[in-house]
Each structure stands twice: as structure tokens, then as C-alpha cells.
Design a protein around this motif. Structure first.
Motif, PDB file in Angstrom:
ATOM      1  N   ARG A  71       7.702   5.649   3.569  1.00 15.69           N
ATOM      2  CA  ARG A  71       8.765   4.663   3.324  1.00 15.69           C
ATOM      3  C   ARG A  71       8.520   3.854   2.064  1.00 15.69           C
ATOM      4  NH1 ARG A  71       8.965   1.521   8.898  1.00 15.69           N
ATOM      5  NH2 ARG A  71       6.784   2.164   8.993  1.00 15.69           N
ATOM      6  N   GLY A  72       7.341   3.973   1.489  1.00 19.69           N
ATOM      7  CA  GLY A  72       7.008   3.216   0.289  1.00 19.69           C
ATOM      8  C   GLY A  72       5.801   2.327   0.512  1.00 19.69           C
ATOM      9  N   GLU A  73       5.840   1.161  -0.102  1.00 22.35           N
ATOM     10  CA  GLU A  73       4.727   0.213  -0.052  1.00 22.35           C
ATOM     11  C   GLU A  73       5.207  -1.098   0.559  1.00 22.35           C
ATOM     12  OE1 GLU A  73       1.696  -0.189  -3.375  1.00 22.35           O
ATOM     13  OE2 GLU A  73       2.937  -1.971  -3.691  1.00 22.35           O
ATOM     14  N   ALA A  74       4.404  -1.658   1.449  1.00 23.23           N
ATOM     15  CA  ALA A  74       4.719  -2.948   2.063  1.00 23.23           C
ATOM     16  C   ALA A  74       3.473  -3.812   2.051  1.00 23.23           C
ATOM     17  CB  ALA A  74       5.211  -2.757   3.495  1.00 23.23           C
ATOM     18  N   VAL A  75       3.676  -5.110   1.860  1.00 20.28           N
ATOM     19  CA  VAL A  75       2.573  -6.071   1.834  1.00 20.28           C
ATOM     20  C   VAL A  75       2.685  -6.960   3.064  1.00 20.28           C
ATOM     21  CG1 VAL A  75       1.523  -7.986   0.570  1.00 20.28           C
ATOM     22  CG2 VAL A  75       2.495  -6.042  -0.681  1.00 20.28           C
ATOM     23  N   TYR A  76       1.559  -7.148   3.742  1.00 16.69           N
ATOM     24  CA  TYR A  76       1.475  -8.022   4.915  1.00 16.69           C
ATOM     25  C   TYR A  76       0.434  -9.093   4.637  1.00 16.69           C
ATOM     26  CZ  TYR A  76       4.053  -4.454   7.436  1.00 16.69           C
ATOM     27  OH  TYR A  76       5.020  -3.578   7.841  1.00 16.69           O
ATOM     28  N   VAL A  77       0.812 -10.356   4.837  1.00 14.59           N
ATOM     29  CA  VAL A  77      -0.141 -11.459   4.679  1.00 14.59           C
ATOM     30  C   VAL A  77      -0.630 -11.948   6.039  1.00 14.59           C
ATOM     31  CG1 VAL A  77       0.704 -12.195   2.412  1.00 14.59           C
ATOM     32  CG2 VAL A  77       1.705 -13.163   4.496  1.00 14.59           C
ATOM     33  N   SER A  78      -0.172 -11.298   7.100  1.00 10.88           N
ATOM     34  CA  SER A  78      -0.573 -11.653   8.455  1.00 10.88           C
ATOM     35  C   SER A  78      -1.155 -10.431   9.145  1.00 10.88           C
ATOM     36  CB  SER A  78       0.638 -12.146   9.253  1.00 10.88           C
ATOM     37  OG  SER A  78       0.358 -12.150  10.637  1.00 10.88           O
ATOM     38  N   VAL A  79      -2.389 -10.562   9.624  1.00 17.21           N
ATOM     39  CA  VAL A  79      -3.004  -9.454  10.353  1.00 17.21           C
ATOM     40  C   VAL A  79      -2.234  -9.164  11.633  1.00 17.21           C
ATOM     41  CG1 VAL A  79      -4.708 -10.853  11.612  1.00 17.21           C
ATOM     42  CG2 VAL A  79      -5.197  -8.452  11.125  1.00 17.21           C
ATOM     43  N   LEU A  80      -1.686 -10.214  12.277  1.00 14.33           N
ATOM     44  CA  LEU A  80      -0.935  -9.998  13.510  1.00 14.33           C
ATOM     45  C   LEU A  80       0.348  -9.214  13.251  1.00 14.33           C
ATOM     46  CD1 LEU A  80      -1.385 -13.422  15.317  1.00 14.33           C
ATOM     47  CD2 LEU A  80      -2.691 -11.321  15.613  1.00 14.33           C
ATOM     48  N   GLN A  81       1.024  -9.516  12.155  1.00 16.60           N
ATOM     49  CA  GLN A  81       2.238  -8.775  11.823  1.00 16.60           C
ATOM     50  C   GLN A  81       1.909  -7.320  11.501  1.00 16.60           C
ATOM     51  OE1 GLN A  81       4.518 -10.354   8.561  1.00 16.60           O
ATOM     52  NE2 GLN A  81       6.268  -9.070   9.013  1.00 16.60           N
ATOM     53  N   LEU A  82       0.819  -7.096  10.786  1.00 18.36           N
ATOM     54  CA  LEU A  82       0.375  -5.734  10.497  1.00 18.36           C
ATOM     55  C   LEU A  82       0.112  -4.971  11.786  1.00 18.36           C
ATOM     56  CD1 LEU A  82      -0.773  -3.559   8.442  1.00 18.36           C
ATOM     57  CD2 LEU A  82      -2.999  -4.551   9.020  1.00 18.36           C
ATOM     58  N   VAL A  83      -0.617  -5.592  12.698  1.00 17.21           N
ATOM     59  CA  VAL A  83      -0.959  -4.956  13.973  1.00 17.21           C
ATOM     60  C   VAL A  83       0.305  -4.634  14.755  1.00 17.21           C
ATOM     61  CG1 VAL A  83      -2.041  -5.410  16.219  1.00 17.21           C
ATOM     62  CG2 VAL A  83      -3.280  -5.901  14.116  1.00 17.21           C
ATOM     63  N   ARG A  84       1.206  -5.559  14.831  1.00 14.64           N
ATOM     64  CA  ARG A  84       2.429  -5.373  15.600  1.00 14.64           C
ATOM     65  C   ARG A  84       3.356  -4.345  14.957  1.00 14.64           C
ATOM     66  NH1 ARG A  84       4.535 -10.434  15.522  1.00 14.64           N
ATOM     67  NH2 ARG A  84       5.650  -9.892  13.653  1.00 14.64           N
ATOM     68  N   ASP A  85       3.564  -4.467  13.643  1.00 11.85           N
ATOM     69  CA  ASP A  85       4.560  -3.639  12.970  1.00 11.85           C
ATOM     70  C   ASP A  85       4.065  -2.246  12.592  1.00 11.85           C
ATOM     71  OD1 ASP A  85       6.114  -5.903  13.143  1.00 11.85           O
ATOM     72  OD2 ASP A  85       6.139  -6.301  10.978  1.00 11.85           O
ATOM     73  N   ARG A  86       2.785  -2.111  12.283  1.00 12.30           N
ATOM     74  CA  ARG A  86       2.302  -0.844  11.737  1.00 12.30           C
ATOM     75  C   ARG A  86       1.225  -0.148  12.551  1.00 12.30           C
ATOM     76  NH1 ARG A  86       3.959   1.036   6.896  1.00 12.30           N
ATOM     77  NH2 ARG A  86       5.811  -0.067   6.216  1.00 12.30           N
ATOM     78  N   LEU A  87       0.510  -0.893  13.377  1.00 15.64           N
ATOM     79  CA  LEU A  87      -0.587  -0.265  14.113  1.00 15.64           C
ATOM     80  C   LEU A  87      -0.245  -0.040  15.578  1.00 15.64           C
ATOM     81  CD1 LEU A  87      -3.615  -2.082  12.474  1.00 15.64           C
ATOM     82  CD2 LEU A  87      -2.561   0.098  11.854  1.00 15.64           C
ATOM     83  N   GLY A  88       0.976  -0.377  15.959  1.00 14.41           N
ATOM     84  CA  GLY A  88       1.464  -0.068  17.288  1.00 14.41           C
ATOM     85  C   GLY A  88       0.776  -0.789  18.422  1.00 14.41           C
ATOM     86  N   ALA A  89       0.214  -1.942  18.149  1.00 12.47           N
ATOM     87  CA  ALA A  89      -0.450  -2.716  19.193  1.00 12.47           C
ATOM     88  C   ALA A  89       0.377  -3.968  19.484  1.00 12.47           C
ATOM     89  CB  ALA A  89      -1.867  -3.103  18.764  1.00 12.47           C
ATOM     90  N   THR A  90       0.234  -4.462  20.684  1.00 12.91           N
ATOM     91  CA  THR A  90       0.965  -5.665  21.054  1.00 12.91           C
ATOM     92  C   THR A  90       0.214  -6.912  20.600  1.00 12.91           C
ATOM     93  OG1 THR A  90      -0.078  -5.711  23.220  1.00 12.91           O
ATOM     94  CG2 THR A  90       2.040  -4.584  23.057  1.00 12.91           C
ATOM     95  N   VAL A  91       0.980  -7.946  20.351  1.00 14.03           N
ATOM     96  CA  VAL A  91       0.430  -9.239  19.968  1.00 14.03           C
ATOM     97  C   VAL A  91       1.060 -10.253  20.908  1.00 14.03           C
ATOM     98  CG1 VAL A  91       0.282 -10.966  18.149  1.00 14.03           C
ATOM     99  CG2 VAL A  91       0.176  -8.530  17.567  1.00 14.03           C
TER     100      VAL A  91
END
Length: 108
Positions: A71-91
């Protein structure tokens, strides 16, 4: 998917507090192995890879994560958002509340 984590190294050689907390969080969730690359933004070296990337992307806080995929490149400044949005884990809501840093909240 390729995930790069940029961590700030302080002038005394230690990781910044928030970078260490993010690393510990990923490790405790068994997700640290999903980080493909770690770059350091060294306070003592403006030409360090993390400092250069930070400047290129206009990111002014650490840690941050760069995700590259089909999909391209995305920047995350929150580890929780990264985990939720890209690593498929719940927060959980409690984890979200704990992640609020008083140093980042605007004041009077």
C-alpha cells in the motif's frame, strides 16, 4: 511488510524513556521480532540514520515507526496504533490511557 523503528539515543548514550517503554511493550507482547530494522536518532550525531530519516519525514518525536508494504509507506508515532493497525493485536482502553504522557499534553 517491512517495519523500521526509529529510537532516540540521548547524549549520555542511553535510549530515551519512551523508546525503552515502546521496546519493552513490543517485547512483552511477543511482537519485537516483527520489527525488521532499528535506526538510531543520535542526539550527538545529526547525520545518524534515524536523525536523517526523522528530518526527511518531518517527524519530531521518538520512537516512531515506518511501515512499507504493497500500500506504500506509513508513519506511526504511537506504538499502540502500530500494534492495533498493522500487527493485528488488540489494545485495551487501559493500555491507551496508560500511554498518555503528560509531557506531550499541551498545557496552560
Amino acid at each position: 511488510m517491512h517495519i523500521t523503528m526509529v529510537k532516540k539515543r540521548l547524549a549520555d548514550g542511553s535510549d530515551c524513556r519512551k523508546c525503552q517503554e515502546a521496546t519493552d511493550y513490543l517485547a512483552s507482547r511477543g511482537l519485537l521480532s516483527r520489527i525488521d530494522e532499528v535506526l538510531l536518532a543520535d542526539e550527538n550525531d545529526p547525520s545518524s540514520p534515524g536523525m536523517v530519516l526523522s528530518k526527511q519525514l518531518g517527524v519530531e518525536r521518538a520512537p516512531f515507526f515506518v511501515v512499507k508494504d504493497e500500500r506504500g509507506e506509513a508513519v506511526y508515532v504511537s506504538v499502540l496504533q502500530l500494534v492495533r493497525d498493522r500487527l493485528g493485536a488488540t489494545v485495551t482502553t487501559a493500555q491507551q490511557a496508560q500511554s498518555i504522557d503528560a509531557d506531550d499534553v499541551g498545557g496552560i
